[in-house]
Structure formats: C-alpha cells, structure tokens
Design a protein around this motif. Structure first.
Motif, PDB file in Angstrom:
ATOM      1  N   CYS A   1       0.836  -1.195   0.000  1.00 37.11           N
ATOM      2  CA  CYS A   1       0.000   0.000   0.000  1.00 37.11           C
ATOM      3  C   CYS A   1       0.874   1.250   0.000  1.00 37.11           C
ATOM      4  O   CYS A   1       1.699   1.439   0.902  1.00 37.11           O
ATOM      5  CB  CYS A   1      -0.912   0.013   1.225  1.00 37.11           C
ATOM      6  N   GLU A   2       0.702   2.087  -1.011  1.00 38.92           N
ATOM      7  CA  GLU A   2       1.504   3.301  -1.109  1.00 38.92           C
ATOM      8  C   GLU A   2       0.731   4.538  -0.652  1.00 38.92           C
ATOM      9  O   GLU A   2       1.174   5.657  -0.845  1.00 38.92           O
ATOM     10  CB  GLU A   2       2.007   3.480  -2.545  1.00 38.92           C
ATOM     11  N   ASP A   3      -0.437   4.326  -0.022  1.00 32.93           N
ATOM     12  CA  ASP A   3      -1.226   5.437   0.490  1.00 32.93           C
ATOM     13  C   ASP A   3      -0.692   5.936   1.828  1.00 32.93           C
ATOM     14  O   ASP A   3      -1.053   7.026   2.276  1.00 32.93           O
ATOM     15  CB  ASP A   3      -2.693   5.022   0.663  1.00 32.93           C
TER      16      ASP A   3
ATOM     17  N   THR B   1      -0.851   9.747  -3.095  1.00 29.70           N
ATOM     18  CA  THR B   1      -0.436  10.756  -2.126  1.00 29.70           C
ATOM     19  C   THR B   1      -0.159  10.044  -0.804  1.00 29.70           C
ATOM     20  O   THR B   1      -1.103   9.629  -0.118  1.00 29.70           O
ATOM     21  CB  THR B   1      -1.530  11.823  -1.904  1.00 29.70           C
ATOM     22  N   PRO B   2       1.108   9.839  -0.436  1.00 28.66           N
ATOM     23  CA  PRO B   2       1.401   9.101   0.799  1.00 28.66           C
ATOM     24  C   PRO B   2       1.091   9.944   2.036  1.00 28.66           C
ATOM     25  O   PRO B   2       1.468  11.110   2.113  1.00 28.66           O
ATOM     26  CB  PRO B   2       2.899   8.828   0.676  1.00 28.66           C
ATOM     27  N   LYS B   3       0.365   9.365   2.966  1.00 28.42           N
ATOM     28  CA  LYS B   3       0.125  10.019   4.248  1.00 28.42           C
ATOM     29  C   LYS B   3       1.189   9.521   5.221  1.00 28.42           C
ATOM     30  O   LYS B   3       1.309   8.307   5.431  1.00 28.42           O
ATOM     31  CB  LYS B   3      -1.280   9.695   4.769  1.00 28.42           C
ATOM     32  N   ILE B   4       1.948  10.463   5.788  1.00 30.58           N
ATOM     33  CA  ILE B   4       3.072  10.073   6.643  1.00 30.58           C
ATOM     34  C   ILE B   4       2.640  10.030   8.107  1.00 30.58           C
ATOM     35  O   ILE B   4       2.112  11.009   8.644  1.00 30.58           O
ATOM     36  CB  ILE B   4       4.259  11.025   6.474  1.00 30.58           C
ATOM     37  N   LEU B   5       2.897   8.890   8.749  1.00 33.49           N
ATOM     38  CA  LEU B   5       2.578   8.683  10.158  1.00 33.49           C
ATOM     39  C   LEU B   5       3.888   8.502  10.909  1.00 33.49           C
ATOM     40  O   LEU B   5       4.594   7.504  10.723  1.00 33.49           O
ATOM     41  CB  LEU B   5       1.699   7.441  10.323  1.00 33.49           C
TER      42      LEU B   5
END
Length: 260
Positions: free
Chosen positions: A15-17, A142-146
């Motif tokens: 998963c690249e999200d 669009t990657p969401k960064i955690l």
C-alpha cells in the motif's frame, strides 16, 4: 556491510497510500563509539531512544501493509529529527546528562566527526524516506506520513497528564481526525511538545512538500507490555480505517509552516 542496510530498517509493503516512520526507534551505538562515555542504564533509557515506538510503528505498518522506515541508531549519536543546523543535532546534554562522546564535536561543516555521522546515519535515513515518497508520487498516490514517537510519563519531576499527543504544524488534516477520534483518551493538541520545528523530519518530507502527515506521541508507561504496543497500533489503524474516505481525498497541498 552496506551502510544503508546497517543503519536503516526498512520494509516494503504493497500500500503506497501510507508511509510509517520512526525517528527514534533504536538505542544502537556501534562499538567504536564506546557508548559515548555514558552508562548502560542511560543507553537503555529514553535519553537514547523512544521506548516502545518501534514496535508500534512495525505493527502499524503491517496492519496498513505499507512501507516503514525506522532508524537503527541512537539519537545520542545524531538526531534525525533535527535540521543539520540545529545545535542539538548531536547532543552534548540529554536531560541533564553530559554526553561525553559528543563534547568535542562542533557545529562546523568542516568537523570530520560531524560529517561522518551525517553521512553514515542521518542521510541514509532521510534518503530512504524520500525514496518511498517519490515512489508513491510516481505511481499517482499521495502518501500520508505517520510518524511514531513516545514520551516519558513525567518531566522534571512533573507528571504529564496526557495519554497521547497529536503533533502538527499548519497542515491539520490528519491531526484533526486523530484529535476528534481518540475521545476515550487524554489527548494533547501539540503536547507534550510542539510539532512546529523547522527542518525536523516532517518539515523536510511533509510540510515542505504539501504531504499530509501527523506525529503521534504515546506515553511510555502505556507501552510497557507487548500487547499494549500492539493495541496502540490497532487504535491508530482503526482511526485511519474509520476515516478512510476522508483521508483518501487528501492531495498534495502546501499549507506552509508556523516556523517560517
């Protein structure tokens, strides 16, 4: 051994999200540094790394089937969550404890040891984060960064009264979701620290590029048992799943920074 593999733990998911990162995952200090002249007790403490954070980050990446980048070196060697111009990049003092092995290192770009640590530890970590971000963007995601961290239950003798902190700068898209979703906990809005730090990890990779992001700080006494760490990963994952439709709509958008 390849330096990047030596110093960076990374896992490729499908998963690249999302992209999970952990700046202070490890207390590893190579033997050549002789523990930087401090005790084993200090190296096993929060001075050297964020207790429990790596396990939460690893489990979260598994639940999301996404990429994960974690440091495999102690922040006492060099702190990847600082800009290269930050005087605490290579700390000489940590919570009142003198870090003897860092005392002779200057802020000068010509300092050999400073340059060595930047090349060996700091840059490979940030380059790997960049690679995963660029891979997602190249594939139209669009990657969401955690970013996963942990904090001590007390500071300078004063008990901290929050369970989890949600840190952010001007882009509040993900932070708003977590602040409103973790209602069963005492949640700190930009506490116990502010998420507004120029040139920190999220500033470099998210704020400056308009990538949605959030930094999650969990109190360390809530991460003592293995099951606690797994449960916190599940809690974070549940928030993301419950708000999946909204989060999926997030796109690249530059909000700027309060630090500028």
């Amino acid at each position: 051994m390849n330096e990047e593999k030596e110093n960076i733990i990374k896992k490729s998911g499908v998963c690249e999200d999302y992209l999970v990162i952990c700046d202070h995952a490890s207390n590893n200090i190579p033997l050549e540094y002789r523990n930087l002249g401090i005790s084993k007790k200090d190296i096993e403490s929060h001075r050297a790394f964020d207790l429990g954070a790596s396990e939460v980050a690893s489990e979260l990446a598994i639940l999301l089937s996404c990429n994960l980048v974690m440091t495999n070196f102690s922040r006492l060697l060099i702190d990847p969550n600082r800009g290269k111009d930050d005087p605490t990049l290579i700390p000489k003092l940590s919570e009142g404890k003198i870090i003897k092995g860092n005392l002779e290192i200057s802020m000068s770009e010509n300092d050999i040891e400073r340059s060595k640590r930047i090349l060996r530890f700091y840059l490979p970590y940030h380059k790997q984060i960049n690679r995963f971000i660029n891979k997602s963007l190249d594939n139209g995601k669009t990657p969401k960064i955690l970013s996963i961290h942990s904090f001590t239950p007390s500071w300078k003798g004063k008990k901290r009264d929050i369970d989890v902190g949600i840190l952010w700068d001007k882009d509040d898209r993900l932070s708003k979701i977590f602040l409103s979703s973790l209602k069963n906990f005492k949640v700190g809005d930009n506490k116990p620290y502010s998420g507004r730090l120029k040139n920190d990890t999220l500033f470099k990779h998210a704020t400056s590029q308009g990538i949605p992001h959030v930094l999650i700080e969990i109190r360390q006494d809530l991460l003592k048992k293995e099951k606690d760490k797994l449960q916190w990963a599940e809690k974070i994952h549940n928030v993301l799943k419950e708000n999946e439709k909204t989060i999926k709509s997030f796109s690249i958008k530059k909000y700027g920074s309060y630090t500028l």
